[in-house]
Design a protein around this motif. Structure first.
Motif, short mmCIF file in Angstrom:
data_model
loop_
_atom_site.label_atom_id
_atom_site.label_comp_id
_atom_site.label_asym_id
_atom_site.label_seq_id
_atom_site.Cartn_x
_atom_site.Cartn_y
_atom_site.Cartn_z
N ILE A 91 10.30 3.10 -3.05
CA ILE A 91 10.71 2.66 -4.37
C ILE A 91 10.22 3.63 -5.60
O ILE A 91 10.51 3.63 -6.64
CB ILE A 91 10.00 1.34 -5.07
CG1 ILE A 91 8.41 1.35 -4.92
CG2 ILE A 91 10.88 0.14 -3.89
CD1 ILE A 91 8.01 -0.13 -5.30
N LEU A 92 9.26 4.44 -5.01
CA LEU A 92 8.94 5.44 -6.08
C LEU A 92 9.78 6.73 -6.28
O LEU A 92 9.89 7.13 -7.52
CB LEU A 92 7.42 6.25 -5.61
CG LEU A 92 6.17 5.24 -5.47
CD1 LEU A 92 5.18 5.98 -4.84
CD2 LEU A 92 5.98 4.72 -6.57
N ASN A 93 10.73 6.81 -5.34
CA ASN A 93 11.62 8.14 -5.38
C ASN A 93 12.98 7.39 -5.24
O ASN A 93 13.92 8.25 -5.34
CB ASN A 93 11.51 9.28 -4.42
CG ASN A 93 11.22 8.73 -3.31
OD1 ASN A 93 11.68 7.81 -2.73
ND2 ASN A 93 10.57 9.72 -2.15
N ASN A 94 13.05 6.02 -5.17
CA ASN A 94 14.36 5.56 -4.56
C ASN A 94 15.01 6.15 -3.53
O ASN A 94 16.23 6.45 -3.73
CB ASN A 94 15.01 5.41 -5.90
CG ASN A 94 16.25 4.49 -6.03
OD1 ASN A 94 16.36 3.47 -4.86
ND2 ASN A 94 16.94 4.15 -7.28
N LYS A 95 14.49 6.44 -2.43
CA LYS A 95 15.23 7.08 -1.33
C LYS A 95 14.68 6.24 -0.08
O LYS A 95 13.84 5.59 0.05
CB LYS A 95 14.80 8.37 -1.11
CG LYS A 95 15.24 9.37 -2.20
CD LYS A 95 14.69 10.91 -1.90
CE LYS A 95 15.23 11.69 -2.90
NZ LYS A 95 15.00 13.16 -2.70
N VAL A 96 15.68 6.43 0.90
CA VAL A 96 15.55 5.78 2.19
C VAL A 96 15.48 6.74 3.25
O VAL A 96 16.20 7.91 3.49
CB VAL A 96 16.62 4.69 2.41
CG1 VAL A 96 16.73 4.17 4.05
CG2 VAL A 96 16.96 3.83 1.28
N ASP A 97 14.33 6.50 3.92
CA ASP A 97 14.04 7.27 5.13
C ASP A 97 14.24 6.60 6.61
O ASP A 97 13.85 5.41 6.56
CB ASP A 97 12.44 7.84 5.20
CG ASP A 97 12.20 8.77 4.20
OD1 ASP A 97 13.30 9.49 3.85
OD2 ASP A 97 11.19 8.73 3.38
N THR A 98 14.51 7.28 7.58
CA THR A 98 14.87 6.55 8.94
C THR A 98 13.65 6.62 9.65
O THR A 98 13.02 7.89 9.87
CB THR A 98 15.89 7.20 9.67
OG1 THR A 98 17.24 6.91 8.81
CG2 THR A 98 16.28 6.38 11.08
N LEU A 99 13.16 5.72 10.38
CA LEU A 99 12.09 5.79 11.30
C LEU A 99 12.52 5.67 12.63
O LEU A 99 13.66 5.21 12.76
CB LEU A 99 11.11 4.24 11.07
CG LEU A 99 10.61 4.15 9.50
CD1 LEU A 99 9.76 2.92 9.55
CD2 LEU A 99 9.74 5.26 9.14
N SER A 156 0.85 -1.05 -0.15
CA SER A 156 -0.15 -0.12 -0.04
C SER A 156 1.00 1.35 -0.17
O SER A 156 0.44 2.28 -0.45
CB SER A 156 -0.98 -0.01 1.15
OG SER A 156 0.02 0.15 2.30
N ARG A 157 2.04 1.35 0.49
CA ARG A 157 2.89 2.31 0.63
C ARG A 157 3.91 2.47 -0.34
O ARG A 157 4.92 3.35 -0.84
CB ARG A 157 3.61 2.28 1.88
CG ARG A 157 2.99 2.88 3.23
CD ARG A 157 3.75 2.74 4.38
NE ARG A 157 3.20 3.22 5.51
CZ ARG A 157 3.37 4.44 6.00
NH1 ARG A 157 4.52 5.29 5.33
NH2 ARG A 157 3.00 5.03 6.99
N LYS A 158 4.08 1.34 -1.25
CA LYS A 158 5.07 1.01 -2.33
C LYS A 158 6.43 1.41 -1.74
O LYS A 158 7.11 2.23 -2.16
CB LYS A 158 4.85 2.19 -3.54
CG LYS A 158 3.81 1.97 -4.22
CD LYS A 158 3.74 0.47 -4.93
CE LYS A 158 2.40 0.50 -5.97
NZ LYS A 158 2.61 -0.77 -6.66
N SER A 159 6.58 0.61 -0.65
CA SER A 159 7.98 0.83 0.12
C SER A 159 8.21 -0.35 0.53
O SER A 159 7.54 -1.35 0.87
CB SER A 159 7.55 1.87 1.32
OG SER A 159 7.22 3.10 0.84
N PHE A 160 9.54 -0.52 1.12
CA PHE A 160 9.98 -1.74 1.87
C PHE A 160 10.49 -1.28 3.27
O PHE A 160 11.34 -0.26 3.52
CB PHE A 160 11.26 -2.22 1.13
CG PHE A 160 10.76 -3.03 -0.05
CD1 PHE A 160 10.52 -4.20 -0.20
CD2 PHE A 160 10.83 -2.31 -1.42
CE1 PHE A 160 10.24 -4.97 -1.28
CE2 PHE A 160 10.63 -3.00 -2.55
CZ PHE A 160 10.29 -4.22 -2.50
N LEU A 161 10.17 -2.03 4.06
CA LEU A 161 10.73 -1.92 5.65
C LEU A 161 12.05 -2.68 5.76
O LEU A 161 11.84 -3.99 5.41
CB LEU A 161 9.81 -2.19 6.63
CG LEU A 161 9.62 -2.15 8.14
CD1 LEU A 161 9.97 -0.46 8.34
CD2 LEU A 161 8.74 -2.64 8.75
N LEU A 162 12.93 -2.13 6.12
CA LEU A 162 14.48 -2.44 6.22
C LEU A 162 14.92 -2.82 7.52
O LEU A 162 14.81 -1.64 8.25
CB LEU A 162 15.35 -2.00 5.17
CG LEU A 162 14.97 -1.97 3.68
CD1 LEU A 162 15.92 -0.95 2.87
CD2 LEU A 162 14.82 -3.17 3.19
#
Length: 691
Positions: free
Chosen positions: A241-249, A217-223
């Motif tokens: 994966i939409l902008n090919n960027k990694v954010d820190t939670l 639903s988020r088009k994202s991967f939790l790493l």
């Protein structure tokens, strides 16, 4: 030491020096002085171009030869150099038949390969080589909705010996052995690019392996990172994966064991100092609940055990079986981590009495009885029975909601309690509890002589008698009450006036001040009682045709000396409003409503009186600023509450009854900080007078 042999040269190194040389290539640093010095010495001795890269390749050749010679001798016939594992399926050529993804693992010093094999045509479609070791956690899915599947996998690289030609192909691979990776491959095996950047996420240098969870639903991967050697706190990452960027939670952990999705919740299993945690987060990554279990030893093995027909998930950790809330399940046998599940049974091979045996462990859902649940259910059942019992006892079979009733309760055979229901419910007995019932009958006869017993129920706890009261109208009762108190209030008013004259001669200032405070209240009470006593004429209506507009204008002028008179605003159209009503009774009701609006309006706020015509009705709106809750409005309509703490609440009800008696409607409501009284009257037009 370098020695010359027939087939070439042999180089002898001290063991401690050789041990250091073995470690340096793993760190991918060949600029160490030790490496350079040895390479330079060999180059000068042999009079040839011998570099650090040559030394690195020689050491890897030597180590690989030693490892596989030892492996052959100790495990001959049990294990080969290469292993093939079918890791997934993918449709590469869109022929609606899946091709196999085959992983070729060569062990140490040999690069891994990933092969896409076409079963239908029996040929290899593509083959890719990876210098990093231990590719795993393969998934095939279409992440960008382009009708082409992508390959998801991770690579665990640290502590993996480099291949012989690693340094020569390092730039081609774009991967190294210092980091672990999460990567997304296209269906042709190449690393996918989004926004001209490769979908390749690397860890910090260390012994890690990526754990990932695809959030569709988020088009994202939790790493997250798994490591048995890390003790530092790390934060989870979200790879978009939409902008090919990694954010820190803002979610801390030390060692991720597994991440799963259940409905809209994210479940994360992680380890911290031998403490196993299960944390459940919502879609916004807010913690919902958490469970934990402590192990005496470090957690080396962790797997989820999904069983058929059993909703709860089981967890295998260090050969122990836990339920979904991390509570240990009592089993006589431990379970080996290499197991297969079929029909709620886990099959594995373990060693018992120095022999390897096929073991099976069958799980069945135990439907135990929750004692607390049974206790609560029992209490609820008792409450329900008691409620039903007392409901049947206290049930009163009222014949009509338009009638009035008196109820006499006899409690435990010694205590009497009585109450009024129905249209006279606004009336309050001066006393309603006693040890004798004579008081009730005395009050009942004083209220009305026309009553009859219509219901009688007896039980060991309670006896109920229901009496129907035959009164012409509850307003007659109001008139009677007002008449009783009118004379007393009038007498008090005369006495205070006499006392006021006496005090004038003596001029006692304190007494006069007290009288000035009491006298207005008594005059107001006397005025109200006169109002109530006039209702005996309610049934002798004097109906005649009047102009409603003129009646309202004259009534408003009666308040010209009121302190809030200037706040009154009268809205009217030029036409006359002819209607057939009892003018005197209608003025009593209308005067009472306007007085209430003046009394309870906010200071300097507008009091709007509007007269307008609807289709077949006239409407009079009396509006003032203020607010009344719905509960108080209900009590006012029942005659049991006033807008002030000192009022009886009967005033509005009397006005309402008068208007209803002349075929009108009267409603009260509160909205937008305004209290609105609406009076609806039927239209009776005289066309000649209108003209």
């Amino acid at each position: 030491i370098i020695k010359n042999y027939k087939d070439g040269y042999k180089i002898f190194l001290r063991y401690d020096v050789y041990k250091l040389l073995r470690l340096i290539p793993i760190q991918d640093v060949l600029s160490e002085d030790l490496y350079l010095n040895i390479a330079q010495y060999i180059s000068s001795y042999l009079n040839t171009d011998f570099t650090a890269k040559h030394l690195h390749k020689m050491i890897n050749f030597f180590e690989r030869k030693r490892y596989y010679q030892k492996s052959l001798i100790s495990k001959i016939g049990k294990k080969g150099f290469l292993r093939a594992l079918i890791v997934n399926e993918i449709d590469v050529n869109n022929d609606r038949s899946n091709e196999l993804l085959i992983q070729i693992m060569g062990g140490r010093w040999i690069n891994e390969r990933l092969i896409c094999y076409d079963i239908k045509n029996r040929k290899i479609i593509w083959e890719k080589e990876f210098p990093v070791g231990l590719l795993q956690n393969f998934q095939v899915t279409d992440i960008d909705n382009d009708n082409n599947d992508e390959i998801l996998c991770v690579a665990q690289s640290p502590c993996m010996e480099q291949s012989i030609d690693y340094l020569e192909k390092k730039n081609k691979y774009k991967l190294d052995t210092k980091h672990s990776y999460f990567m997304i491959l296209n269906s042709n095996g190449e690393i996918k690019k989004i926004n001209n950047r490769e979908c390749l996420i690397s860890s910090s240098s260390g012994f890690y392996i990526y754990k990932y969870l695809y959030l569709k639903s988020r088009k994202s991967f939790l790493l997250g990172l798994h490591s048995q050697f890390n003790n530092s706190i790390i934060k989870l990452e979200l790879y978009n994966i939409l902008n090919n960027k990694v954010d820190t939670l803002d979610i801390d952990y030390i060692d991720i064991l597994s991440m799963n999705m259940e409905e809209d919740h994210v479940m994360i299993f992680h380890n911290r100092n031998n403490q196993l945690f299960k944390s459940v987060y919502n879609s916004d990554f807010e913690l919902i609940k958490s469970y934990s279990h402590y192990f005496p030893e470090s957690i080396r093995v962790f797997k989820l055990l999904n069983l058929e027909n059993i909703k709860d998930r089981l967890i295998v950790a260090n050969s122990y079986v836990l339920d979904d809330e991390l509570n240990p399940i009592d089993t006589t046998h431990k379970i080996h981590h290499e197991f297969q599940v079929k029909d709620n049974t886990a099959y594995f091979i373990d060693k018992y009495d120095n022999e390897y045996q096929l073991c099976s462990l069958t799980f069945q859902k135990h439907n135990s009885i929750n004692k607390l649940f049974i206790f609560v259910l029992f209490i609820e059942l008792i409450i329900f029975v008691l409620y039903y019992y007392f409901r049947q006892i206290l049930f009163l079979p009222f014949v009509s909601g338009e009638s009035s009733y008196a109820v006499l309760y006899k409690i435990l055979g010694s205590l009497y309690y009585w109450k009024i229901y129905g249209k006279l419910s606004f009336y309050r007995f001066p006393k309603n509890i006693s040890r004798k019932n004579e008081k009730f009958y005395f009050l009942l006869k004083d209220l009305t002589t026309d009553y009859k017993e219509v219901y009688n129920r007896k039980s060991p706890i309670l006896q109920i008698k229901l009496f129907q009261l035959n009164t012409q109208n509850e307003l007659l009762l109001v008139q009677r009450i007002a008449h009783d108190i009118k004379n007393q209030v009038h007498l008090m008013n005369l006495q205070i006036s006499d006392f006021d004259e006496l005090t004038d001669s003596y001029n006692p200032s304190s007494s006069k001040e007290l009288i000035k405070q009491i006298k207005p209240s008594l005059k107001d009470m006397y005025k109200k009682t006169l109002l109530l006593s006039g209702f005996s004429k309610l049934f002798d209506l004097n109906i005649r045709e009047i102009d409603l507009s003129i009646l309202l204008e004259n009534l408003i002028m009666e308040f010209m000396y009121h302190p809030k008179f200037n706040q009154i605003k009268f809205k009217n159209i030029e036409n006359s409003f002819w209607i057939e009503i009892d003018e005197n009774l209608f003025l009593i009701a209308l005067r009472n409503l306007i007085e209430n609006a003046l009394k309870y309006s906010n200071a300097e706020s507008e009091i709007l009186i509007e007269l307008r015509i609807l289709e077949n009705e006239y409407e009079i709106l009396i509006q003032n600023q203020g607010s009344i809750s719905d509960k108080i409005i209900e009590k006012i309509l029942a005659g049991s509450k006033s807008a002030s703490s000192s009022g009886s609440g009967v005033g509005f009800l009397i006005s309402k009854k008068i208007i209803e008696n002349i075929n009108g409607k009267c409603e009260i409501s509160s909205n937008r900080n305004n209290v609105v009284v609406s009076i609806i009257l039927p239209v009776k037009l005289n066309l000649e007078k209108v003209k």
